[in-house]
Design an enzyme around this catalytic site. Structure first.
Site, PDB file in Angstrom:
ATOM      1  N   CYS A 105     -35.782  -6.893 -27.393  1.00 13.22           N
ATOM      2  CA  CYS A 105     -36.548  -7.454 -26.287  1.00 13.22           C
ATOM      3  C   CYS A 105     -37.646  -8.411 -26.753  1.00 13.22           C
ATOM      4  O   CYS A 105     -38.389  -8.089 -27.680  1.00 13.22           O
ATOM      5  CB  CYS A 105     -37.177  -6.271 -25.547  1.00 13.22           C
ATOM      6  SG  CYS A 105     -38.244  -6.786 -24.229  1.00 13.22           S
ATOM      7  N   ARG A 150     -30.751  -9.587 -13.819  1.00 10.74           N
ATOM      8  CA  ARG A 150     -31.739  -8.621 -14.290  1.00 10.74           C
ATOM      9  C   ARG A 150     -33.124  -9.254 -14.428  1.00 10.74           C
ATOM     10  O   ARG A 150     -34.135  -8.590 -14.335  1.00 10.74           O
ATOM     11  CB  ARG A 150     -31.286  -8.079 -15.642  1.00 10.74           C
ATOM     12  CG  ARG A 150     -32.164  -6.992 -16.204  1.00 10.74           C
ATOM     13  CD  ARG A 150     -31.561  -6.415 -17.474  1.00 10.74           C
ATOM     14  NE  ARG A 150     -32.057  -5.081 -17.723  1.00 10.74           N
ATOM     15  CZ  ARG A 150     -33.131  -4.814 -18.456  1.00 10.74           C
ATOM     16  NH1 ARG A 150     -33.804  -5.779 -19.027  1.00 10.74           N
ATOM     17  NH2 ARG A 150     -33.531  -3.578 -18.631  1.00 10.74           N
TER      18      ARG A 150
HETATM   19  P1  IMP Z   1     -33.565  -0.021 -27.451  1.00  9.08           P
HETATM   20  O1  IMP Z   1     -33.108   1.390 -27.290  1.00  9.08           O
HETATM   21  O2  IMP Z   1     -34.879  -0.130 -28.157  1.00  9.08           O
HETATM   22  O3  IMP Z   1     -32.511  -0.902 -28.041  1.00  9.08           O
HETATM   23  O4  IMP Z   1     -33.861  -0.572 -25.971  1.00  9.08           O
HETATM   24  C1  IMP Z   1     -32.877  -0.637 -24.981  1.00  9.08           C
HETATM   25  C2  IMP Z   1     -33.513  -1.097 -23.695  1.00  9.08           C
HETATM   26  O5  IMP Z   1     -34.002  -2.444 -23.831  1.00  9.08           O
HETATM   27  C3  IMP Z   1     -32.564  -1.200 -22.521  1.00  9.08           C
HETATM   28  O6  IMP Z   1     -32.295   0.033 -21.922  1.00  9.08           O
HETATM   29  C4  IMP Z   1     -33.295  -2.154 -21.585  1.00  9.08           C
HETATM   30  O7  IMP Z   1     -34.290  -1.509 -20.822  1.00  9.08           O
HETATM   31  C5  IMP Z   1     -33.999  -3.076 -22.547  1.00  9.08           C
HETATM   32  N1  IMP Z   1     -33.302  -4.372 -22.706  1.00  9.08           N
HETATM   33  C6  IMP Z   1     -31.973  -4.614 -22.804  1.00  9.08           C
HETATM   34  N2  IMP Z   1     -31.728  -5.917 -23.011  1.00  9.08           N
HETATM   35  C7  IMP Z   1     -32.923  -6.526 -23.037  1.00  9.08           C
HETATM   36  C8  IMP Z   1     -33.333  -7.881 -23.214  1.00  9.08           C
HETATM   37  O8  IMP Z   1     -32.545  -8.798 -23.450  1.00  9.08           O
HETATM   38  N3  IMP Z   1     -34.676  -8.099 -23.142  1.00  9.08           N
HETATM   39  C9  IMP Z   1     -35.588  -7.107 -22.898  1.00  9.08           C
HETATM   40  N4  IMP Z   1     -35.246  -5.826 -22.775  1.00  9.08           N
HETATM   41  C10 IMP Z   1     -33.928  -5.534 -22.836  1.00  9.08           C
END
Ligand code: IMP
Length: 499
Positions: free
Chosen positions: A317, A416
């Site tokens: 993100c 989104r």
């Molecule tokens: P991770 O577990 O740290 O990889 O975070 C996953 C979460 O990041 C997802 O469930 C979303 O809420 C968020 N997310 C997914 N794609 C994006 C993006 O492109 N930008 C910002 N947040 C994202």
């Protein structure tokens, strides 16, 4: 004048748990991780309870029907990604719902160009004696043959022999077509005296293996998350644009729980979607993401069944850099959990919360739960496994899996991120990346769950609810963070050569 928060917002890495009394009854075998998924009244039970507090992210690179089945089998839930056509998403939901226990994604796979030495090494490492031979060596590649110990004889000069020379080729295999029922698969296994029946799709791509022993003991997943028809419980993501077409199709396909997938859920659009779903369907719906008390309350008042927490903490993100919005994940969870408890005291209704994004170490999950999360959602964590939908590649000598954000140009998930109704992404909020390949979901989950249970025992807690009541959590200073890793020693892997 703007409102200022005097305290900085914080991430999980800034906290540690302080052990409490561990009684003799407090052993990992006695710990259970059951947790509510959807809201319920005081004295009642949640209509859906997860057996492990894990959900996989609503992302193209994470949650398709394969992940949904694998995670439900382990006791958690996937939310199938919504950034695809309504028909495709509904098809994935329906595939996951019609899945039957006993079908497994192949765990040991090689290509015809590998050698007998590779087979022996793989067998030694995994203990699996059936190896699927696919064109690209992945669990879902085109099936070209199968190797079992009946196909080779180990002799002094046989180890360099290529698999293509001794595998049982596809043309000689008994196989099933996708959609075959477990009963029919079992009939084929018996009729042809097989140990293993591969299931392929119309293009000969491998989907599953059905083993004779699994059929006999397909109750070996005691935590699997099933509905009353013994189908897996499946979630799916929706957006605030096409919900009037998407929701009916997903409900028709059998979805159990919807979640509105948005980077900022504190909006009138989300309230409209929740009200629409609640007044037209008997299906659960979660909403988010929010990071504070007000956002939680707004979505709960609209009727949401659970609330997702987190803005800007995801591994892929870049929302915080691009837009300057967000909040440290730990601070968000702490405040929303307080709001959830206040709401429960006022109304007698408990609305579960999900900590979404920013889990880097396994202990972050335990912290999120201790801080009040009922379950977590993870993207990066699950993207690393065989069961995620992306390609496994070799980069600089190491195996990796592809992993991209829903806000990246690659995902093109404008629904989104866009709040104004235009059908394109003005700027990116996510990156396209690789994550280290980590093997099968079950092996990794077992380790992670082992760590969580062990820490819960340190805190004297046998359930998540008990952990939330008993946890004592401390902030850590920057210097004590250094103390927390290996320090002031020379690690053996550092390549120092001896004499
Ligand atoms: P991770 O577990 O740290 O990889 O975070 C996953 C979460 O990041 C997802 O469930 C979303 O809420 C968020 N997310 C997914 N794609 C994006 C993006 O492109 N930008 C910002 N947040 C994202």
């Amino acid at each position: 004048m703007a409102t200022y928060y005097t305290e900085p917002s914080r991430t999980f890495s800034e906290y540690l748990l302080i052990p409490g009394l561990t009684t003799k009854a407090c052993t990992p075998a006695n710990v259970h991780l059951k947790t509510p998924l959807v809201k319920f009244k005081k004295g009642e039970e949640s209509a859906i309870q997860l057996n492990i507090p894990f959900s996989s992210a609503v992302m193209q690179a994470v949650s398709d029907h394969h992940m949904a089945v694998a995670l439900a089998r382990a006791g958690g839930i996937s939310f199938i990604f919504g950034s695809q056509s309504i028909e495709e998403e509904a098809r994935m939901v329906s595939k996951a719902k019609s899945w039957k226990a006993g079908f497994v994604v192949s765990k040991s796979n090689l290509t015809p160009e590998h050698t007998l030495a590779d087979v022996l090494e793989l067998k030694e490492r995994t203990g699996h004696s059936t190896v699927a031979i696919t064109q690209d060596g992945t669990p879902r590649g085109k099936l070209l043959g199968i190797v079992t110990s009946r196909d080779y004889r180990v002799s002094r000069d046989s180890s360099a022999k290529q698999i293509r020379e001794f595998m049982t080729p596809f043309s000689s295999l008994v196989y099933g077509q996708s959609g075959l029922s477990l009963g029919d698969a079992n009939d084929l296994i018996w009729e042809h005296k097989l140990n293993c029946l591969p299931i392929v799709d119309a293009d000969q791509n491998l989907e599953f293996l059905v083993f004779r022993k699994d059929y006999d003991a397909h109750k070996e997943n005691p935590l699997e998350l099933l509905d009353e028809n013994k189908s897996y419980i499946v979630g799916a993501g929706i957006n605030t644009k096409d919900y009037e077409e998407r929701v009916p199709a997903l409900v028709e396909a059998g979805v159990d729980v919807l979640v509105i997938d948005s980077s900022d859920g504190y909006s009138e659009w989300q309230s409209d979607v929740i009200r629409y779903v609640k007044s037209n369907f008997d299906v659960k719906i979660g909403a988010g993401n929010v990071v504070d008390r007000e956002g939680f309350r707004y979505l709960v008042d609209a009727g949401a069944d659970f609330i997702k927490v987190g803005i800007g903490g995801g591994s892929i993100c870049i929302t915080r850099e691009q837009k300057g919005i967000g909040r440290g994940q730990a601070s968000s969870v702490i405040e929303v959990a307080e709001a959830r408890d206040e709401y429960f005291r006022e109304t007698g209704i408990y609305v579960p919360i999900c900590s979404d994004g920013g889990i880097v170490h396994d202990y972050h999950i335990t912290l999120a739960l201790a801080m009040g999360a009922d379950f977590v959602m993870m993207g990066r964590y699950f993207a690393r496994f065989d069961e995620s939908p992306t390609r496994k590649l070799k980069v600089n000598g190491s195996f990796v899996k592809e992993f991209w954000g829903e806000g990246s140009n690659r995902a093109r998930n404008w629904q989104r991120y866009d709040s104004g109704g235009k059908s394109n992404l003005l700027f990116e909020e996510g990156v396209d990346s690789y994550v280290p390949y980590a093997g099968s979901l079950q092996e990794n989950l077992d380790k992670t769950i082992g760590k969580i249970k062990s820490t819960m025992c340190n805190c004297g807690a046998l359930s998540i609810q008990e952990l939330q009541q008993k946890a004592r959590i401390t902030l850590v200073s920057a210097t004590s963070l250094v103390e927390g890793g290996a320090h002031d020693v020379m690690l053996k892997e550092s390549g120092i050569s001896g004499d």
